[in-house]
Design a protein around this motif. Structure first.
Motif, short mmCIF file in Angstrom:
data_model
loop_
_atom_site.label_atom_id
_atom_site.label_comp_id
_atom_site.label_asym_id
_atom_site.label_seq_id
_atom_site.Cartn_x
_atom_site.Cartn_y
_atom_site.Cartn_z
N ALA A 316 -56.77 -13.86 48.50
CA ALA A 316 -55.72 -14.89 48.50
C ALA A 316 -54.44 -14.40 47.82
N LYS A 317 -54.59 -13.69 46.71
CA LYS A 317 -53.41 -13.23 45.99
C LYS A 317 -52.60 -12.25 46.82
N VAL A 318 -53.29 -11.29 47.45
CA VAL A 318 -52.60 -10.30 48.28
C VAL A 318 -51.96 -10.96 49.49
N GLU A 319 -52.65 -11.92 50.09
CA GLU A 319 -52.07 -12.61 51.25
C GLU A 319 -50.83 -13.40 50.85
N PHE A 320 -50.88 -14.02 49.68
CA PHE A 320 -49.71 -14.76 49.20
C PHE A 320 -48.53 -13.81 48.97
N MET A 321 -48.82 -12.66 48.35
CA MET A 321 -47.77 -11.67 48.12
C MET A 321 -47.24 -11.15 49.45
N ARG A 322 -48.14 -10.88 50.40
CA ARG A 322 -47.71 -10.36 51.69
C ARG A 322 -46.81 -11.34 52.43
N GLY A 323 -47.15 -12.63 52.33
CA GLY A 323 -46.33 -13.64 52.98
C GLY A 323 -44.92 -13.69 52.41
N LEU A 324 -44.80 -13.55 51.09
CA LEU A 324 -43.47 -13.57 50.46
C LEU A 324 -42.72 -12.26 50.71
N VAL A 325 -43.47 -11.15 50.70
CA VAL A 325 -42.83 -9.86 50.98
C VAL A 325 -42.26 -9.86 52.40
N GLN A 326 -42.94 -10.51 53.31
CA GLN A 326 -42.44 -10.58 54.68
C GLN A 326 -41.07 -11.25 54.74
N LEU A 327 -40.86 -12.24 53.86
CA LEU A 327 -39.54 -12.87 53.81
C LEU A 327 -38.47 -11.84 53.45
N ALA A 328 -38.75 -11.02 52.44
CA ALA A 328 -37.78 -10.01 52.02
C ALA A 328 -37.57 -8.97 53.11
N VAL A 329 -38.65 -8.59 53.80
CA VAL A 329 -38.54 -7.58 54.86
C VAL A 329 -37.72 -8.12 56.02
N GLU A 330 -37.96 -9.37 56.39
CA GLU A 330 -37.17 -9.98 57.47
C GLU A 330 -35.69 -10.01 57.11
N LYS A 331 -35.41 -10.36 55.87
CA LYS A 331 -34.01 -10.41 55.42
C LYS A 331 -33.39 -9.02 55.41
N LEU A 332 -34.15 -8.03 54.89
CA LEU A 332 -33.66 -6.65 54.86
C LEU A 332 -33.41 -6.14 56.28
N HIS A 333 -34.32 -6.44 57.16
CA HIS A 333 -34.20 -5.99 58.55
C HIS A 333 -32.96 -6.58 59.23
N SER A 334 -32.62 -7.79 58.87
CA SER A 334 -31.44 -8.43 59.46
C SER A 334 -30.14 -7.94 58.82
N GLU A 335 -30.20 -7.48 57.57
CA GLU A 335 -29.00 -7.04 56.86
C GLU A 335 -28.60 -5.60 57.21
N LEU A 336 -29.59 -4.73 57.46
CA LEU A 336 -29.29 -3.31 57.66
C LEU A 336 -28.33 -3.04 58.82
N PRO A 337 -28.51 -3.66 59.99
CA PRO A 337 -27.54 -3.38 61.08
C PRO A 337 -26.11 -3.74 60.73
N VAL A 338 -25.94 -4.66 59.79
CA VAL A 338 -24.60 -5.11 59.43
C VAL A 338 -23.96 -4.18 58.40
N VAL A 339 -24.73 -3.77 57.38
CA VAL A 339 -24.18 -3.01 56.26
C VAL A 339 -24.25 -1.50 56.46
N GLN A 340 -24.90 -1.01 57.52
CA GLN A 340 -25.08 0.44 57.66
C GLN A 340 -23.77 1.18 57.89
#
Length: 734
Positions: A316-340
């Protein structure tokens, strides 16, 4: 007829030939043909004695064959009758089999109908239990329906399987909405999520929870775990192929993350003031904060429920962390094409993404096999941009380090005093270590090796820059920037050697050898099994170049000191060694006045070397200096001057009481570094008789090695010993 005639002619031509004298052979040929005709007639005659027996044997054989044919015909007829009879019986069996197959089809149809009825009854019971608000029965019935759907996955009844799957999805969505609504109410009662000031009072809140609320929370969590769809029907929806690395999380965790996801979207999308491209640390920090505030509570209250259900695959702990990490990854993935396209923004985003990854792995113990931000950064086009940016900023940083006004100042501290570490050496190693920390969590060896190549390139560039600084004009190397550059080289190479033995760089050495072996291998040449097991270090070549330059500079400084000492030694070399008073004529010996400038210069230079160079470098320098002075004193003082008894004693006093004392400050046995001078003192101060006998033996070349070793001469050659002995005035006058 013509063919027979032609054959007869050919026969006669073959027998008679072209010579007319051979015509007498006609009689012999006639007789031969006559005999052949008689033989043929006898074989065909019925009156002959042999013909009846042959004809009878042939007739008997024909009769036997005829009888066998009759037997086979009879057997075939019998077999034909049996086949016809068997076919009549088989037709009855086929009719029975047709009835059996029809019964089987009807049985399957009945089972099909029973299964449909069971599914419909289960669905009706789920509906009834929902009306009765019996959640436990509802979940039990749902799990039964789930098991049925799983069993039908391999069935050829595709329509039925699709029907059950659709029905399962219907009830899953319906039950999920119902339970999620109640679950959210319970979470509100539990003050979930713990944000703001509540995050610091989790322990207080946990102790003040209503037991009934916590019990209902655990029951609903259990229901939601059991409500999970089968893995075969789970098709996680992702916005990009990159996010397929994230496995779906359990349904309770999804609901627990949902309010945090809503807050994340609210704050870090659109035109919100918190959504700034120059402040990526805000959303990374927010995700880390949520993990720190909630992960332990998840582990304490949700994990036991999964364990009680036998869901050993759920963490449960790892799944909770993975779910929140996915938020950061989605945000990072959307930011990179703009700031590169903005180096500053891109570099800052990469820094924060790597810092986020490091915090996850090292502080929050996020498993290495779980995806995080480096999966985004290692996309081909992003990775090329990243590594080029690293090179650009590292080069600029090196320029800044070397151009700093305090670049060559010594750092203070008990750990660095002996090494005489300069500020620029420490700064350069910090730069390399920072790069290592940045790529340390990259999962692919190929990506890490590319960063390693960048580090090796920077080390070589660093060496070239130091060489350029050494090309500046200077009169006295010891009082120039050279010793500080030398200390820098030594410290950097020493640290690189230590780094090469760490696990990180040993792994990279292994991978590098493997890649090199694969690249050099051909289809016909097998790669050796121990190709990647060779000893060495990834910094081996770089350190070799640094040490080569280091050795060159040590020799240059040692040579410069030797030249300074030699320059002060002229009065000492030209002193009157042949006319000095003996120790019997004076009260006590003291240093030769002409040698004072030389010894003072030597003492000052040794002290300057000791104060300027790192201890290992200083040890190399004074040993080089000792070797050169030893050779110099022998060649320029001992072998070119005449020594009386007083001169010999004075020279020995200068060497043992002054020269050895100066080097005795840095070693316990200074005489071992002046073997030639020490042996010259032995020869000059030997008793006259022993010296003359030794000279005689050396001139006769009688066992010179043994004779010299007996008196303590090991390094000096016999020829040099003869020269030294002949420079004694007491031997010359004999």
């Amino acid at each position: 007829m013509m063919d027979i005639k032609k054959k007869v002619v050919e026969k006669f031509n073959a027998e008679l030939g072209t010579d007319l004298k051979n015509l007498n052979k006609i009689i012999h040929l006639h007789e031969q043909l006559t005999e052949e005709r008689k033989g043929i007639e006898q074989s065909l005659s019925l009156a002959s004695t042999e013909a009846p027996s042959k004809i009878k044997a042939a007739v008997a054989g024909v009769e036997q064959i005829s009888n066998e044919i009759d037997e086979i015909v009879n057997a075939c007829e019998a077999l034909q009758k049996n086949i016809a009879k068997q076919l009549q019986q088989n037709s009855k069996t086929v009719e029975v089999q047709q009835h059996i197959d029809k019964i089987g089809d009807l049985d399957k149809a009945l089972s099909y109908l029973h299964l449909i009825k069971f599914i419909e009854n289960t669905s009706d019971q789920i509906e009834a239990s929902l009306s009765a608000k019996d959640d436990e029965l509802t979940i039990t019935l749902y799990t039964n329906l789930t098991e049925t759907s799983c069993q039908l996955q391999s069935s050829t009844c595709h329509h039925l399987a699709n029907y059950v799957r659709d029905l399962l999805h219907f009830w899953h969505n319906h039950l999920k909405d119902k339970l999620a609504m109640e679950y959210n109410e319970i979470l509100k009662a539990l003050h979930w999520p713990f944000c703001g000031s509540q995050a610091h009072a989790i322990s207080f809140l946990a102790s003040s929870y209503n037991p009934q609320v916590m019990l209902r929370f655990k029951v609903l969590t259990e229901y939601l775990f059991q409500l999970q769809l089968p893995e075969e029907t789970m098709k996680p929806s992702v916005k990009s192929t990159l996010l397929t690395d994230f496995q779906p999380v359990s349904l309770p965790i999804v609901i627990l993350i949902r309010p945090l996801r809503q807050r994340f979207i609210f704050h870090f999308t659109g035109a919100k003031q918190t959504n700034r491209q120059d402040k990526p640390e805000w959303f990374f920090t927010q995700v880390l904060t949520w993990i720190k505030d909630h992960a332990q509570w998840i582990h304490k209250n949700v994990q036991p429920v999964a364990d009680s259900l036998g869901f050993t695959h759920v963490n449960a702990k790892v799944e909770f962390m993975r779910g929140l990490v996915q938020l950061a990854v989605e945000k990072l993935h959307s930011e990179l094409p703009v700031v590169q396209y903005d180096d500053g923004l891109f570099a800052h985003l990469v820094d924060e993404a790597l810092g986020f990854e490091r915090e996850l792995r090292e502080s929050l113990f996020y498993p290495q096999n779980q995806p995080a931000t480096v999966f985004v950064l290692t996309q081909a086009h992003i990775f090329v941009k990243w590594i080029n940016m690293e090179k650009k900023y590292a080069t600029e940083k090196m320029d800044a380090i070397l151009n700093s006004e305090t670049a060559w100042e010594m750092l203070s501290g008990p750990d660095v005093d002996d090494m005489k570490v300069t500020e620029c050496a420490e700064a350069f190693l910090t730069l390399l270590m920072t790069i290592t920390d940045r790529y340390n969590h990259l999962p692919q060896p190929g990506h890490r090796l590319q960063f390693l190549e960048l580090q090796l390139e920077l080390i070589d560039d660093w060496r070239v820059r130091l060489l350029q600084l050494l090309h500046e004009d200077y009169e006295d190397p010891l009082n120039s920037i050279m010793p500080r550059i030398l200390n820098t080289l030594h410290y950097v190479s020493t640290v690189l050697i230590e780094w090469g033995t760490t696990v990180h760089f040993l792994q990279l050495h292994f991978f590098k050898k493997q890649f090199e072996s694969v690249e050099s291998a051909t289809d016909k040449v097998l790669m050796p099994e121990n190709a990647a097991e060779e000893d060495g270090s990834v910094f081996e070549d770089a350190v070799a170049l640094l040490q080569r330059l280091e050795k060159k500079l040590v020799n240059e400084i040692s040579n410069s000191v030797t030249l300074e000492v030699k320059a002060k030694s002229r009065p000492y070399r030209t002193d009157k060694w042949f006319a000095m008073q003996s120790d019997k004529e004076i009260a006590s010996l003291s240093v030769t006045p002409s040698g004072c400038p030389m010894f003072q210069e030597l003492a000052a230079r040794l002290h300057a070397l000791h104060e300027t160079l790192a201890l290992p470098l200083f040890n190399q320098a004074w040993r080089n200096l000792a070797t050169q002075l030893d050779q110099y004193l022998l060649e320029e003082v001992v072998t070119v001057n005449q020594f009386n008894i007083g001169g010999s004693a004075q020279f020995q006093f200068d060497i043992t009481r002054n020269l050895f004392s100066l080097f005795g400050l840095y070693t316990s046995k200074p005489e071992s570094y002046f073997p030639l001078t020490r042996e010259a003192c032995i020869l000059l101060n030997m008793l006259l008789g022993s010296a003359m006998l030794l000279l005689e033996s050396l001139e006769r070349d009688e066992n010179t090695t043994e004779v010299l070793e007996d008196i303590g001469i090991y390094r000096m050659s016999a020829e040099t010993c003869i020269t030294v002995l002949k420079n004694r005035t007491d031997i010359i006058t004999q």
